[in-house]
Design an enzyme around this catalytic site. Structure first.
Site, PDB file in Angstrom:
ATOM      1  CB  SER A 115      -0.847  -0.025   1.276  1.00 39.12           C
ATOM      2  OG  SER A 115      -1.378   1.245   1.546  1.00 39.12           O
ATOM      3  CE1 TYR A 139      -3.827  -1.880   5.443  1.00 41.17           C
ATOM      4  CE2 TYR A 139      -3.080   0.267   4.688  1.00 41.17           C
ATOM      5  CZ  TYR A 139      -3.575  -0.989   4.405  1.00 41.17           C
ATOM      6  OH  TYR A 139      -3.809  -1.363   3.106  1.00 41.17           O
ATOM      7  CE  LYS A 143      -1.212  -3.642   3.403  1.00 47.40           C
ATOM      8  NZ  LYS A 143      -1.726  -4.891   2.832  1.00 47.40           N
TER       9      LYS A 143
END
Ligand SMILES: NC(=O)c1ccc[n+]([C@@H]2O[C@H](COP(=O)([O-])OP(=O)(O)OC[C@H]3O[C@@H](n4cnc5c(N)ncnc54)[C@H](O)[C@@H]3O)[C@@H](O)[C@H]2O)c1
Length: 323
Positions: A115, A139, A143
């Protein structure tokens, strides 16, 4: 055969469809926590949690898997701020389970759904893959941690891998067969369409005091079909290229939240009541992709370059969702 984890979800189900369309055998592993059985189409579905080591091992023991596309992650930025442990468990430990099973079975081809969140909030835009990885929410951190784990596996035991760093996925299948359905929905386009359909009284704009021309966040969008196509190209490229490679995926469509709202108003013909609300924790002001690398190295092109066409597909879907 290709294992698609999270293949019952929004983007994963497009990849399944794209792979099936070119004749690949596909097995999906998904716990259906946010995905939909109907989205999997005619691919085989194993309902299991990627954190369940035995279930993951069983899938590799049962099916002749040659490659893995890994979509199964938790995706809500604000939830990751409130409950980071949950995100590290699924997004990092779940991925490690997969890699361990792949290593055991000698399976070496891996595509990871990464992402733009890996970059955090860089000052310099557009963002290329060589920009520093400085995530500003858990988040994005998961990643980065998992990308690093993959990179290590490439060096250590010969995994061949690509991390596709999507910017904002948008749109639905032009034929209306599959589309985005999240509970709760956190993405601006489907929420705006729900407001246009009268499902909510107003649309919250989170932050109108960002250092951007109209004060709202700016994002780059890309149609899900184009993301799915990037997966096919990246998988094919692994046949001739080893090691680890990261690719940004953005279609060059960069819009502020207010501009997105205008586009939704024009496609739907409805005026959207808007409420300015406080910023959400973990939201960077601007994310604009430099996608030169994937265009040059994999020959990827975005078929959807007109934002209103993307919104039209999503509007058609939201009026008649199939699940
Ligand atoms: N939507 C975007 O704009 C966007 C942008 C950048 C990156 N991504 C990444 O793309 C991937 C797919 O995103 P999406 O928007 O399709 O999300 P989604 O929630 O629609 O899909 C995720 C799928 O994974 C499944 N899943 C979640 N946890 C699982 C677990 N523990 N075990 C097995 N299955 C599990 C869900 O049931 C769902 O089907 C994610 O990795 C996400 O981080 C999405």
């Amino acid at each position: 055969m290709i294992l698609v984890t999270g293949g019952a979800g929004y983007i994963g189900s497009y990849a399944v469809r794209c792979l099936r369309a070119r004749g690949d055998e596909v097995v999906v592993l998904d716990d259906l926590s946010s995905g939909h059985r109907e989205a999997v189409g005619d691919a085989e579905l194993v309902v299991a949690d990627v954190c369940d080591r035995d279930a993951v091992r069983d899938v590799f023991a049962k099916y002749p898997i040659e490659s893995v596309c890994h979509f199964a992650n938790l995706i809500l930025i604000d939830e990751s701020v409130r409950e980071p442990e949950k995100y590290f468990k699924v997004n990092v430990s779940g991925g490690v389970n997969l890699l361990a099973a792949m290593r055991k079975h000698g399976i070496k081809n891996f595509i990871f759904s990464s992402s733009a969140a890996v970059y955090g909030s860089p000052e310099s835009q557009p963002i290329s893959e060589s920009a520093p990885l400085r995530p500003i929410n858990p988040y994005g951190l998961t990643k980065v941690v998992f990308e690093t784990t993959i990179e290590y596996a490439c060096r250590h035991w010969g995994l061949r891998a690509a991390a596709l760093r999507y910017f904002n996925a948008a749109g639905a299948a032009p034929d209306g067969s599959i589309g985005e359905r999240h509970e709760p929905e956190s993405h601006v386009i489907p929420i705006a369409l729900e407001v246009a359909a009268g499902k909510h009284e107003s649309l919250h704009v989170f932050g109108s005091d960002y250092p951007t021309p109209d004060g709202t966040c700016r994002r780059e969008f890309v149609h899900v079909d184009d993301i799915a196509e990037a997966h096919v190209l990246a998988l094919d490229a692994l046949k001739t290229r080893g090691g680890f490679r990261a690719y940004n995926i953005g279609a060059g469509i960069v819009l502020s939240v207010r501009e997105v709202i205008k586009a939704v108003e024009s496609v739907t013909g409805k005026l959207l009541p808007v409420e300015d609300s406080p910023r959400r924790p973990g939201d960077p002001p601007m994310l604009e992709a430099d996608s030169t690398r994937i265009r040059k190295e994999l020959g990827w092109e975005s078929a959807f370059t007109d934002f209103s066409k993307i919104v039209e597909t999503a509007w058609r879907w939201s009026q008649e969702p199939k699940f």
